[in-house]
Design a protein around this motif. Structure first.
Motif, PDB file in Angstrom:
ATOM      1  N   SER A  16       0.805  -1.216   0.000  1.00 38.33           N
ATOM      2  CA  SER A  16       0.000   0.000   0.000  1.00 38.33           C
ATOM      3  C   SER A  16       0.844   1.275   0.000  1.00 38.33           C
ATOM      4  O   SER A  16       0.312   2.356  -0.237  1.00 38.33           O
ATOM      5  CB  SER A  16      -0.928   0.015   1.216  1.00 38.33           C
ATOM      6  OG  SER A  16      -0.174   0.073   2.415  1.00 38.33           O
ATOM      7  N   ARG A  17       2.155   1.162   0.263  1.00 40.69           N
ATOM      8  CA  ARG A  17       3.006   2.354   0.299  1.00 40.69           C
ATOM      9  C   ARG A  17       3.204   2.909  -1.109  1.00 40.69           C
ATOM     10  O   ARG A  17       3.333   2.158  -2.072  1.00 40.69           O
ATOM     11  CB  ARG A  17       4.361   2.035   0.934  1.00 40.69           C
ATOM     12  CG  ARG A  17       4.278   1.556   2.373  1.00 40.69           C
ATOM     13  CD  ARG A  17       3.816   2.692   3.290  1.00 40.69           C
ATOM     14  NE  ARG A  17       3.850   2.292   4.677  1.00 40.69           N
ATOM     15  CZ  ARG A  17       2.842   1.774   5.341  1.00 40.69           C
ATOM     16  NH1 ARG A  17       1.684   1.594   4.715  1.00 40.69           N
ATOM     17  NH2 ARG A  17       2.957   1.426   6.608  1.00 40.69           N
ATOM     18  N   ARG A  18       3.256   4.224  -1.210  1.00 39.01           N
ATOM     19  CA  ARG A  18       3.395   4.864  -2.511  1.00 39.01           C
ATOM     20  C   ARG A  18       4.585   5.815  -2.523  1.00 39.01           C
ATOM     21  O   ARG A  18       5.035   6.293  -1.475  1.00 39.01           O
ATOM     22  CB  ARG A  18       2.108   5.606  -2.894  1.00 39.01           C
ATOM     23  CG  ARG A  18       0.878   4.695  -2.900  1.00 39.01           C
ATOM     24  CD  ARG A  18      -0.334   5.393  -3.463  1.00 39.01           C
ATOM     25  NE  ARG A  18      -0.264   5.609  -4.903  1.00 39.01           N
ATOM     26  CZ  ARG A  18      -0.539   4.669  -5.803  1.00 39.01           C
ATOM     27  NH1 ARG A  18      -0.872   3.450  -5.430  1.00 39.01           N
ATOM     28  NH2 ARG A  18      -0.474   4.948  -7.089  1.00 39.01           N
ATOM     29  N   TRP A  19       5.089   6.060  -3.729  1.00 34.40           N
ATOM     30  CA  TRP A  19       6.219   6.950  -3.919  1.00 34.40           C
ATOM     31  C   TRP A  19       5.949   7.768  -5.177  1.00 34.40           C
ATOM     32  O   TRP A  19       5.883   7.237  -6.284  1.00 34.40           O
ATOM     33  CB  TRP A  19       7.524   6.157  -4.055  1.00 34.40           C
ATOM     34  CG  TRP A  19       8.731   6.979  -4.383  1.00 34.40           C
ATOM     35  CD1 TRP A  19       9.294   7.163  -5.613  1.00 34.40           C
ATOM     36  CD2 TRP A  19       9.526   7.746  -3.473  1.00 34.40           C
ATOM     37  NE1 TRP A  19      10.384   7.979  -5.536  1.00 34.40           N
ATOM     38  CE2 TRP A  19      10.558   8.358  -4.224  1.00 34.40           C
ATOM     39  CE3 TRP A  19       9.475   7.966  -2.091  1.00 34.40           C
ATOM     40  CZ2 TRP A  19      11.525   9.165  -3.642  1.00 34.40           C
ATOM     41  CZ3 TRP A  19      10.433   8.775  -1.523  1.00 34.40           C
ATOM     42  CH2 TRP A  19      11.435   9.365  -2.276  1.00 34.40           C
ATOM     43  N   GLY A  21       3.256   9.039  -6.321  1.00 34.37           N
ATOM     44  CA  GLY A  21       2.047   8.691  -7.038  1.00 34.37           C
ATOM     45  C   GLY A  21       1.932   7.268  -7.534  1.00 34.37           C
ATOM     46  O   GLY A  21       0.892   6.890  -8.075  1.00 34.37           O
ATOM     47  N   GLN A  22       2.962   6.448  -7.365  1.00 29.15           N
ATOM     48  CA  GLN A  22       2.890   5.068  -7.797  1.00 29.15           C
ATOM     49  C   GLN A  22       3.268   4.133  -6.660  1.00 29.15           C
ATOM     50  O   GLN A  22       3.877   4.580  -5.681  1.00 29.15           O
ATOM     51  CB  GLN A  22       3.806   4.820  -9.003  1.00 29.15           C
ATOM     52  CG  GLN A  22       5.293   4.972  -8.709  1.00 29.15           C
ATOM     53  CD  GLN A  22       6.148   4.608  -9.908  1.00 29.15           C
ATOM     54  OE1 GLN A  22       5.843   3.687 -10.657  1.00 29.15           O
ATOM     55  NE2 GLN A  22       7.246   5.353 -10.100  1.00 29.15           N
ATOM     56  N   PRO A  23       2.903   2.863  -6.735  1.00 26.14           N
ATOM     57  CA  PRO A  23       3.278   1.943  -5.665  1.00 26.14           C
ATOM     58  C   PRO A  23       4.782   1.946  -5.430  1.00 26.14           C
ATOM     59  O   PRO A  23       5.572   1.976  -6.385  1.00 26.14           O
ATOM     60  CB  PRO A  23       2.792   0.586  -6.187  1.00 26.14           C
ATOM     61  CG  PRO A  23       1.683   0.919  -7.129  1.00 26.14           C
ATOM     62  CD  PRO A  23       2.089   2.211  -7.773  1.00 26.14           C
ATOM     63  N   LEU A  24       5.171   1.899  -4.163  1.00 26.66           N
ATOM     64  CA  LEU A  24       6.587   1.972  -3.819  1.00 26.66           C
ATOM     65  C   LEU A  24       7.369   0.823  -4.438  1.00 26.66           C
ATOM     66  O   LEU A  24       8.494   1.015  -4.922  1.00 26.66           O
ATOM     67  CB  LEU A  24       6.754   1.974  -2.296  1.00 26.66           C
ATOM     68  CG  LEU A  24       8.192   1.952  -1.764  1.00 26.66           C
ATOM     69  CD1 LEU A  24       9.002   3.120  -2.303  1.00 26.66           C
ATOM     70  CD2 LEU A  24       8.193   1.946  -0.237  1.00 26.66           C
ATOM     71  N   ARG A  26       6.804  -0.702  -7.193  1.00 29.64           N
ATOM     72  CA  ARG A  26       7.010  -0.415  -8.623  1.00 29.64           C
ATOM     73  C   ARG A  26       8.122   0.614  -8.802  1.00 29.64           C
ATOM     74  O   ARG A  26       8.978   0.481  -9.690  1.00 29.64           O
ATOM     75  CB  ARG A  26       5.701   0.087  -9.234  1.00 29.64           C
ATOM     76  CG  ARG A  26       5.808   0.534 -10.693  1.00 29.64           C
ATOM     77  CD  ARG A  26       6.127  -0.629 -11.626  1.00 29.64           C
ATOM     78  NE  ARG A  26       6.380  -0.170 -12.979  1.00 29.64           N
ATOM     79  CZ  ARG A  26       5.434  -0.082 -13.921  1.00 29.64           C
ATOM     80  NH1 ARG A  26       4.182  -0.411 -13.628  1.00 29.64           N
ATOM     81  NH2 ARG A  26       5.739   0.296 -15.135  1.00 29.64           N
TER      82      ARG A  26
END
Length: 245
Positions: A16-19, A21-24, A26
């Protein structure tokens, strides 16, 4: 090219973590691809808990987005160190581990050369008790989910071959995201699986048994990565009289 003495990087992240605007996870794979490293694979964790002791179950639809994933990278120590440094500002919560591995084979399908190793025809299947303790080795085979062997799925063929040869056990895991030698991203899609998802097979047994299976794996894996790690087994005992489940 990955050297014979390489490093295996595990990066444990929350899905669920994001970076930006995209999944971390990824973003972490993209960072690995740009660096570049030889390849990266992301595997889903079915059941776990972490620092907050909250149980996360991938099979529970209500907590699916909050489960862990693991990114695995095998490459030269300096490139792994560079990737760890590049992920330092991104991975502020999670676990990062690095361990040495020995690369047995690394080739893409177009570069694969047929092995001259003879196939092993010895089977230890039967009623004998099998016990593994002390110094053992783990073989990890990284392939693609669409790879084939003699017209069938390669991962299934490897599992069946290990079973026929009497190995202590083998486990296959399908990834959700990854890239390899050509840096093409493969990932799961909403309406079906990608044809080129990463897949890994893990085999643990005594060093002499691993030495026997390695030529077989090299013959079967035309394009992929095979690495070996030294481990210490605490306990694994299979009693032939135990009920099968």
């Amino acid at each position: 090219m990955i050297p014979a003495e390489a490093c295996l990087l595990h990066v444990y992240l929350n899905a669920s973590r994001r970076w930006h605007g995209q999944p971390l996870y990824r973003a972490a794979v993209e960072t690995a691809r740009v660096l570049p490293v030889a390849g990266a694979s992301v595997f889903l964790v079915d059941l776990s808990f972490g620092a907050h002791h909250r149980l996360r179950d991938a099979k529970n639809e209500y907590s699916f987005v909050d489960i862990p994933v693991v990114m695995e990278v095998v490459d030269a120590p300096d490139r792994v160190d560079a990737l760890v440094a590049g992920l330092a500002t991104m991975v502020v919560e999670g676990l990062v581990t690095v361990e040495p591995v020995r690369v047995i084979r690394y080739a893409h399908h177009e570069e694969a050369v047929a092995s001259t190793a003879d196939r092993l025809a010895v089977s230890r299947e039967g009623g004998a008790q099998m016990s593994i303790e002390g110094d053992v080795q783990k073989v990890t085979v990284y392939i693609g989910s669409s790879d084939v062997w003699q017209g069938g799925n390669l991962a299934m063929a490897i599992i069946e071959r290990c079973r026929a040869l009497g190995m202590a056990g083998a486990t296959a895991s399908l990834g959700v995201l990854g890239f390899g030698k050509h840096s093409v991203i493969h990932r799961t899609h909403l309406f079906g699986l990608s044809a080129g998802l990463p897949e890994k097979i893990e085999i643990v047994d005594h060093p002499d048994r691993i030495a026997e299976i390695l030529p077989v794996l090299e013959e079967m894996v035309e394009g992929g990565l095979i690495v070996v790690q030294d481990l210490r087994a605490i306990r694994y005992v299979n009693h032939p009289t135990s009920p099968k489940v």
